[in-house]
Scaffold this active site. Structure first.
Site, PDB file in Angstrom:
ATOM      1  N   CYS A   1      -1.578  -0.717   2.150  1.00  0.00           N
ATOM      2  CA  CYS A   1      -1.845  -2.116   2.496  1.00  0.00           C
ATOM      3  C   CYS A   1      -3.358  -2.276   2.614  1.00  0.00           C
ATOM      4  O   CYS A   1      -4.096  -1.606   1.896  1.00  0.00           O
ATOM      5  CB  CYS A   1      -1.118  -2.489   3.787  1.00  0.00           C
ATOM      6  SG  CYS A   1      -1.604  -1.466   5.197  1.00  0.00           S
ATOM      7  N   GLN A   2      -3.820  -3.135   3.483  1.00  0.00           N
ATOM      8  CA  GLN A   2      -5.263  -3.358   3.630  1.00  0.00           C
ATOM      9  C   GLN A   2      -5.904  -2.319   4.547  1.00  0.00           C
ATOM     10  O   GLN A   2      -6.961  -1.802   4.257  1.00  0.00           O
ATOM     11  CB  GLN A   2      -5.526  -4.768   4.175  1.00  0.00           C
ATOM     12  CG  GLN A   2      -6.995  -5.160   4.202  1.00  0.00           C
ATOM     13  CD  GLN A   2      -7.593  -5.321   2.812  1.00  0.00           C
ATOM     14  OE1 GLN A   2      -6.909  -5.687   1.864  1.00  0.00           O
ATOM     15  NE2 GLN A   2      -8.879  -5.025   2.689  1.00  0.00           N
TER      16      GLN A   2
END
EC number: 2.8.1.3
Length: 115
Positions: A79-80
């Site tokens: 993800c981020q």
């Protein structure tokens, strides 16, 4: 991050170079559209459980990619920053995807080191 097997950036580079990793970007479509790791398939974490339980033909139709198999060795979720990737990895493993791993450095590390 504790709670699921992880992959480091050097290991991810090696897996990608050898073509042995399936990479899943579990951020939102908007986040992924702004930039992602090359070759990653975007499946937002909110859709992941239903996606991984789809029939292969339905998965192919929706995501234009082959559905991962339970026995696939290198399924890497990111993800981020790491939290959603961990959640996705734990979910995939709970569904029987034993090769699921979290790229804990996430897109943030990739962007810093690979750009």
């Amino acid at each position: 991050m504790a709670g699921a097997p992880t992959v480091s950036l050097p290991e991810l580079r090696s897996l990608l170079a050898s073509g042995r990793a399936r990479l899943f970007d579990v951020r939102s479509r908007e986040e992924a559209a702004a930039g992602t790791i090359p070759g990653a398939l975007n499946i937002p974490v909110s859709e992941l459980e239903s996606a991984l339980q789809m029939e292969p033909a339905a998965f192919q139709a929706l995501y234009s990619a082959e559905k991962p198999k339970l026995e696939d060795e290198h399924l890497v979720f990111f993800c981020q920053m790491g939290k959603r990737g961990l959640q996705a990895t734990q979910l995939a493993r709970s569904l029987g995807y034993t090769g699921a791993r979290n790229y804990a450095g996430a897109y943030r590390e990739w962007l810093e080191k690979e750009s």
